[in-house]
Enzyme design. Structure first.
Site, PDB file in Angstrom:
ATOM      1  N   TYR A 187    -107.301  95.381  28.810  1.00  0.00           N
ATOM      2  CA  TYR A 187    -106.467  96.559  28.494  1.00  0.00           C
ATOM      3  C   TYR A 187    -106.848  97.139  27.137  1.00  0.00           C
ATOM      4  O   TYR A 187    -107.162  98.328  27.020  1.00  0.00           O
ATOM      5  CB  TYR A 187    -104.972  96.175  28.511  1.00  0.00           C
ATOM      6  CG  TYR A 187    -104.074  97.192  27.832  1.00  0.00           C
ATOM      7  CD1 TYR A 187    -103.929  98.477  28.343  1.00  0.00           C
ATOM      8  CD2 TYR A 187    -103.363  96.874  26.665  1.00  0.00           C
ATOM      9  CE1 TYR A 187    -103.123  99.420  27.718  1.00  0.00           C
ATOM     10  CE2 TYR A 187    -102.557  97.807  26.030  1.00  0.00           C
ATOM     11  CZ  TYR A 187    -102.436  99.076  26.560  1.00  0.00           C
ATOM     12  OH  TYR A 187    -101.631 100.013  25.929  1.00  0.00           O
ATOM     13  N   LYS A 191    -108.576 100.770  26.096  1.00  0.00           N
ATOM     14  CA  LYS A 191    -107.937 101.745  25.195  1.00  0.00           C
ATOM     15  C   LYS A 191    -108.844 102.027  23.986  1.00  0.00           C
ATOM     16  O   LYS A 191    -108.968 103.162  23.536  1.00  0.00           O
ATOM     17  CB  LYS A 191    -106.577 101.224  24.719  1.00  0.00           C
ATOM     18  CG  LYS A 191    -105.487 101.190  25.768  1.00  0.00           C
ATOM     19  CD  LYS A 191    -105.083 102.544  26.331  1.00  0.00           C
ATOM     20  CE  LYS A 191    -104.345 103.414  25.359  1.00  0.00           C
ATOM     21  NZ  LYS A 191    -103.833 104.658  25.998  1.00  0.00           N
TER      22      LYS A 191
HETATM   23  P1  NAD Z   1     -96.529 103.198  31.769  1.00  0.00           P
HETATM   24  O1  NAD Z   1     -97.393 102.220  32.485  1.00  0.00           O
HETATM   25  O2  NAD Z   1     -95.035 103.042  31.811  1.00  0.00           O
HETATM   26  O3  NAD Z   1     -96.832 104.683  32.291  1.00  0.00           O
HETATM   27  C1  NAD Z   1     -98.117 105.163  32.530  1.00  0.00           C
HETATM   28  C2  NAD Z   1     -98.017 106.434  33.347  1.00  0.00           C
HETATM   29  O4  NAD Z   1     -99.360 106.908  33.586  1.00  0.00           O
HETATM   30  C3  NAD Z   1     -97.364 106.241  34.716  1.00  0.00           C
HETATM   31  O5  NAD Z   1     -96.429 107.261  34.953  1.00  0.00           O
HETATM   32  C4  NAD Z   1     -98.535 106.325  35.696  1.00  0.00           C
HETATM   33  O6  NAD Z   1     -98.168 106.845  36.976  1.00  0.00           O
HETATM   34  C5  NAD Z   1     -99.480 107.269  34.960  1.00  0.00           C
HETATM   35  N1  NAD Z   1    -100.883 107.087  35.382  1.00  0.00           N
HETATM   36  C6  NAD Z   1    -101.568 105.900  35.490  1.00  0.00           C
HETATM   37  N2  NAD Z   1    -102.820 106.138  35.913  1.00  0.00           N
HETATM   38  C7  NAD Z   1    -102.942 107.489  36.052  1.00  0.00           C
HETATM   39  C8  NAD Z   1    -104.019 108.340  36.445  1.00  0.00           C
HETATM   40  N3  NAD Z   1    -105.207 107.842  36.800  1.00  0.00           N
HETATM   41  N4  NAD Z   1    -103.795 109.674  36.467  1.00  0.00           N
HETATM   42  C9  NAD Z   1    -102.589 110.195  36.110  1.00  0.00           C
HETATM   43  N5  NAD Z   1    -101.547 109.429  35.748  1.00  0.00           N
HETATM   44  C10 NAD Z   1    -101.709 108.092  35.715  1.00  0.00           C
HETATM   45  O7  NAD Z   1     -97.071 103.219  30.280  1.00  0.00           O
HETATM   46  P2  NAD Z   1     -96.281 103.414  28.903  1.00  0.00           P
HETATM   47  O8  NAD Z   1     -95.791 102.099  28.446  1.00  0.00           O
HETATM   48  O9  NAD Z   1     -95.358 104.546  29.027  1.00  0.00           O
HETATM   49  O10 NAD Z   1     -97.511 103.802  27.966  1.00  0.00           O
HETATM   50  C11 NAD Z   1     -97.911 105.167  27.821  1.00  0.00           C
HETATM   51  C12 NAD Z   1     -99.084 105.241  26.869  1.00  0.00           C
HETATM   52  O11 NAD Z   1     -98.721 104.694  25.612  1.00  0.00           O
HETATM   53  C13 NAD Z   1    -100.309 104.458  27.333  1.00  0.00           C
HETATM   54  O12 NAD Z   1    -101.463 105.195  27.011  1.00  0.00           O
HETATM   55  C14 NAD Z   1    -100.247 103.159  26.524  1.00  0.00           C
HETATM   56  O13 NAD Z   1    -101.546 102.636  26.314  1.00  0.00           O
HETATM   57  C15 NAD Z   1     -99.620 103.660  25.240  1.00  0.00           C
HETATM   58  N6  NAD Z   1     -98.831 102.671  24.478  1.00  0.00           N
HETATM   59  C16 NAD Z   1     -97.849 101.951  25.084  1.00  0.00           C
HETATM   60  C17 NAD Z   1     -97.078 101.047  24.338  1.00  0.00           C
HETATM   61  C18 NAD Z   1     -95.942 100.268  24.956  1.00  0.00           C
HETATM   62  O14 NAD Z   1     -95.354  99.412  24.286  1.00  0.00           O
HETATM   63  N7  NAD Z   1     -95.555 100.518  26.183  1.00  0.00           N
HETATM   64  C19 NAD Z   1     -97.350 100.875  22.976  1.00  0.00           C
HETATM   65  C20 NAD Z   1     -98.376 101.638  22.392  1.00  0.00           C
HETATM   66  C21 NAD Z   1     -99.104 102.532  23.151  1.00  0.00           C
END
Ligand code: NAD
Ligand code: TYD
Length: 381
Positions: A187, A191
């Site tokens: 993962y 990223k």
């Molecule tokens: P999540 O898994 O809840 O949501 C991801 C969303 O992306 C989903 O709605 C999914 O349907 C969509 N998606 C996945 N593949 C796709 C594709 N090929 N085309 C279009 N849509 C697609 O993730 P999250 O926790 O909301 O994280 C969102 C972003 O923030 C990510 O980039 C993650 O790396 C980053 N992030 C998350 C956290 C955390 O704690 N959750 C912390 C820092 C950064």
């Protein structure tokens, strides 16, 4: 036909963080058109946005960011001038089982979006003027920190690295904006790769990009494969709580609405080509946070506080499990005036209450394929 002041494409808007960002932008900026693009994987759920789905400045498009032609078509159709890119595969355990999906969406998908934006923006007379490509990344790209501490003082201890008075830390190092990338999981490697592509598009083509790296988020609408919602649901149903290893790993937790507020501030006021770290100055060992969650769920369900402690079950550790994450978000605080608004105690209370009050949401997302996922991830662990 209404003309909008801005046309902002938000990818992954049906997911956990994305839904909070979409809600904030749609409500706060009626003069902007917000185009939510999401593939609706297992993690994407339109029920997360029920309250805003009929507003006139909101559009939903079901599409895959890897579909380059579709991305090109949408840029033109909606005159996109700003992109906030959150779509990703986001769960470390899944990436350990299936790294290809992570490379596809997180690397190739980001590249497809970048290239579509480049081709469209370069075709306009004003080119990159007034445009912004904002990529949401994670602190996990920096690798893992050690549990070091000043001589003679046992962690947690108060540090001077932050302006926050109550900052407890488990080590003297933090992730800064210039910390070298050193990802360990598929993962975080995917990223990290996508972050490099975003910066390369600035350095090569002059695209006005911005990258932020945020710590662990918690709050409503998080898919219950992640620690906090998974454990809230298991405590409610008195199912075992699978603690990886010794439960000693440390994460820095930020309430999701505070992340969404930071994204708003940075999208509007952040400097092009800069990186900003976003974090809560709020480090917790997993086992300690789990105890807080158990006490809170028990209390809110009218059980005796702590009576579910015996659900804690130590299981085989995650492969390559990063020991400690801790963000220094001083740059963001100093330059753009952002600070977390919620104390952790308040945030966790709100979060537990939300999951307990929204059992229907939980039942919907945990039906179907969820059970198969759960069995394959935890059986025999
Ligand atoms: P999540 O898994 O809840 O949501 C991801 C969303 O992306 C989903 O709605 C999914 O349907 C969509 N998606 C996945 N593949 C796709 C594709 N090929 N085309 C279009 N849509 C697609 O993730 P999250 O926790 O909301 O994280 C969102 C972003 O923030 C990510 O980039 C993650 O790396 C980053 N992030 C998350 C956290 C955390 O704690 N959750 C912390 C820092 C950064
Ligand atoms: P998680 O919510 O998956 O976020 P991340 O891996 O991105 O930090 O996990 C948070 C911490 O909780 C991490 O150290 C792994 C641990 N964990 C468990 O101990 N048991 C679990 O069932 C899960 C999902 C996570």
């Amino acid at each position: 036909m209404t003309t909008f002041k801005r046309n902002i494409l938000i990818t992954g808007g049906a997911g956990f963080i994305g839904s909070h960002v979409v809600r904030l932008f749609v409500n706060k900026y009626p003069e902007y058109r917000i185009i939510n693009l999401d593939k609706l994987t297992y993690a994407g759920n339109l029920a997360n946005l029920k309250d805003i789905e009929n507003l006139p400045n909101y559009v939903f498009i079901k599409a895959d960011i890897c579909d380059y032609e579709k991305m090109q078509e949408l840029m033109e159709l909606y005159h996109v001038d700003g992109i906030i890119h959150l779509a990703a595969e986001s769960h470390v355990d899944r990436s350990i089982k299936d790294p290809f999906t992570f490379a596809r969406t997180n690397v190739m998908g980001t590249l497809s979006l970048l290239q579509a934006a480049k081709v469209y923006w370069e075709s306009l007379p004003e080119k990159y003027e007034g445009k912004r490509f904002y990529h949401i990344s994670t602190d996990e790209v920096y690798g893992a920190l050690e549990m070091t501490h000043p001589e003679g003082i046992e962690p947690p201890f108060t540090t001077t690295a932050s302006s926050s008075e109550h900052h407890l830390a488990y080590g003297k190092d933090f992730f800064y904006e210039d910390t070298k990338y050193n990802p360990h999981s598929p993962y975080s490697a995917s990223k990290a790769s996508s972050d490099h592509f975003v910066r390369a598009f600035h350095d090569t083509y002059g695209m006005p990009t911005i990258v932020t790296n945020c710590s662990n988020n918690y709050g409503p609408y998080q898919f219950p494969e992640k620690l906090i919602p998974l454990f809230i649901n298991n405590i409610r149903h008195r199912k075992p709580l699978p603690v990886y290893g010794k439960g000693e790993n440390v994460r820095d937790w930020l309430y999701v609405e505070d992340h969404a507020r930071a994204i708003d501030v940075i999208f509007h006021n952040g400097k092009t080509a800069e990186t900003y770290n976003i974090g809560g100055f709020n480090e917790w060992k997993n086992i300690d946070i789990i105890k807080v969650v158990i006490n809170t769920v028990d209390r809110l369900l009218g059980r005796k506080e702590g009576e579910d402690m015996d659900l804690i079950t130590y299981v085989t550790d995650r492969l390559g499990h990063d020991m400690r994450y801790a963000i220094d978000s001083t740059k963001l605080q100093k330059e753009l005036g952002w600070e977390p608004s919620l104390q952790f105690e308040e945030g966790i209370e709100k979060t537990v209450r939300w999951y307990l009050d929204n059992q229907e949401w939980m039942d919907n997302v945990t039906s179907g394929d969820y059970q198969k996922y759960y069995d394959s991830m935890y059986k025999g662990r």
